[in-house]
Design an enzyme around this catalytic site. Structure first.
Site, short mmCIF file in Angstrom:
data_model
loop_
_atom_site.label_atom_id
_atom_site.label_comp_id
_atom_site.label_asym_id
_atom_site.label_seq_id
_atom_site.Cartn_x
_atom_site.Cartn_y
_atom_site.Cartn_z
N CYS A 153 -2.86 -30.15 2.50
CA CYS A 153 -2.29 -28.85 2.78
C CYS A 153 -2.98 -28.35 3.99
O CYS A 153 -2.30 -27.76 4.76
CB CYS A 153 -2.02 -28.12 1.79
N LYS A 171 0.86 -27.45 10.05
CA LYS A 171 2.33 -27.72 10.35
C LYS A 171 2.76 -26.15 10.54
O LYS A 171 3.60 -25.99 11.69
CB LYS A 171 2.86 -28.34 9.23
N GLU A 222 11.40 -30.89 9.78
CA GLU A 222 10.16 -30.07 10.20
C GLU A 222 9.68 -30.27 11.53
O GLU A 222 9.53 -29.67 12.98
CB GLU A 222 9.28 -29.71 9.37
N HIS A 261 19.27 -1.76 4.76
CA HIS A 261 20.17 -1.94 5.98
C HIS A 261 19.43 -1.36 7.22
O HIS A 261 18.83 -0.25 6.99
CB HIS A 261 21.43 -1.09 5.53
#
Length: 449
Positions: free
Chosen positions: A42, A50, A181, A434
């Site tokens: 990771c 990544k 990806e 909103h």
């Protein structure tokens, strides 16, 4: 019997590090061996670098979009070496934190490969033998490249992080989230990308509508995505690598990136020799408490091939400590795990796909596809998808799927509601924020099917 340690952890990735630190905090004598770098897949060559590459690849569109909002943007260019140096410095910093935290917790570190040589014994590469009351295997997974002519010319998701120069032409082989990806990342950085997948559609296992939506958007952004196509062979030429697909014409590229899956990293670990049962793919077989077939040996993370996600490995490591060192038998919860895929546009998903839910019970589907506000002034055609899968009987939201900017951030919060068993009416009663894209999750009123 007296042991050198109460716990010996093999593997310094997310699951192993968390288990070692928390176990040590209970007063246990803990050691950990890592043969490469602390942080595991990771931190070193996975999620973290990544995501940094994802960020880097998104600026090209940001520069283009700025013009639609009145900004004058000068000529821009991407420098691979500059980015890689910055990325490497950040990875070094994070690895240092992992190392520091382990030592601060009182964990003894061995910078060496360790294998299991007995139910309560490990041997380091230096031939040093160490005993421990409990052994935890947390060695993760490793990229898998299938047997194909010229496979030695290909690179995996490990090597992509260390290329000295940016490839201008790339073939990405695979249709899972890693392949998709990297196809998007390299495309965003200006590389000419062709993605080959032998299946009928990318992102197998995801909701079908999400699969189709993302594939269409990726093609719209310039990825040459070819499904039903695989590599027949690869050959080195003066101009690069000649890739011959199993259908269609051959073409030449600078790199071939294979992202066709990962295998549990259990080979040559001595596990089978001491009686630890392995599955067909080499996965360590464990029970609900991460215990193997040998009572003193446990395993967590990708090496068990349960759910190959970093946060899951961490949860499994924590549950292991609760079970073994706190006398509180705890089984890690693998149900309703939110997850994100950092394609462009990105995906956030939790719960059941429409297809899986429909196979279980009668459902309602609420789905909305639209151009987000930001894309309108920018003149960008990219759309966003929001989708809820609802049980007709219980009214519970069985699945939530989001495609678009910020999907990963949204699904973390939506995942809480789905995990709690929220109903469609609970979503409806929630006042919309909103103007946001996420308000669609609480304003969709009519089932689309």
């Amino acid at each position: 019997m007296s042991y050198d340690y109460d716990l010996f952890v093999i593997g310094g990735g997310s699951g192993g590090v968390r288990a070692a630190r928390v176990a040590s905090q209970t007063g246990a004598r803990v050691a950990l061996a890592e043969e490469y770098r602390y942080g595991g897949t990771c931190v070193i060559r996975g999620c973290v670098p990544k995501k940094l590459m994802v960020y880097a690849s998104q600026f090209a569109e940001a520069f283009e979009d700025a013009k639609g909002f009145g900004w004058t943007v000068g000529e821009s260019s991407f420098d691979w070496a500059t980015f890689m140096a910055a990325k490497d410095a950040e990875i070094d910093r994070l690895e240092g934190i992992y190392n520091k935290n382990l030592k601060a917790a009182g964990v003894t570190l061995y910078d060496a490969r360790a294998i299991v040589t007995g139910p309560q014994e490990v041997t380091l590469a230096s031939d040093q033998v160490i005993t421990a009351k409990t052994i935890l295997v947390a060695t993760g997974g490793t990229p898998f490249i299938p047997e194909v002519e010229g496979r030695e010319l290909a690179i995996s998701s490990n090597e992509i992080f260390h290329l000295p120069t940016q490839p201008k032409r790339v073939v990405v082989v695979g249709g899972g989230y890693i392949a998709c990806e990297f196809a998007c990342i390299l495309n965003g950085m200006g590389t000419e990308v062709t993605q080959l997948y032998r299946g009928t559609q990318i992102l197998r296992g995801f909701d079908n509508e999400v699969q189709d939506f993302v594939a269409e958007e990726m093609r719209g952004k310039g990825v040459n995505l070819l499904v039903g196509t695989d590599v027949a062979k690869m050959e080195k030429t003066a101009d690069g690598i000649l890739v011959t697909p199993d259908n269609g014409a051959a073409f030449t590229v600078d790199e071939v990136l294979y992202a066709t899956g990962r295998a549990p990293n259990s080979a040559k670990m001595g596990l089978e020799d001491v009686g630890v049962a392995l599955g067909k793919k080499g996965e360590v077989i464990v029970d609900q408490y991460s215990a193997t077939s040998v009572p003193s040996i446990y395993a967590v993370g990708d090496v068990t091939d349960r759910v190959a996600l970093t946060p899951v490995a961490i949860r499994e490591g924590m549950a292991f400590v609760e079970t073994v060192f706190k006398d509180n038998p705890t089984s890690p919860d693998h149900e309703l795990i939110p997850t994100a895929v950092f394609t462009q546009p990105e995906i956030g998903t939790v719960g059941l796909s429409e297809e899986d839910a429909r196979a279980i019970e009668p459902i309602e589907v609420y789905s909305a596809a639209f151009r987000p506000m930001m894309h309108i002034l920018a003149g960008r055609s990219e759309r966003m998808l929001m989708k809820l899968i609802v049980s007709k009987a219980s009214r519970k939201v069985l699945g939530c799927h989001i495609v678009g900017h910020g999907a990963g951030e949204m699904i973390q919060l939506a995942g809480i509601a789905v995990k709690m068993g929220a109903t469609k009416e609970d979503f409806d009663r929630t006042v919309a924020v909103h103007p946001t894209a996420a308000e669609e999750l609480v304003t969709m009123s009519t089932p689309t099917r």
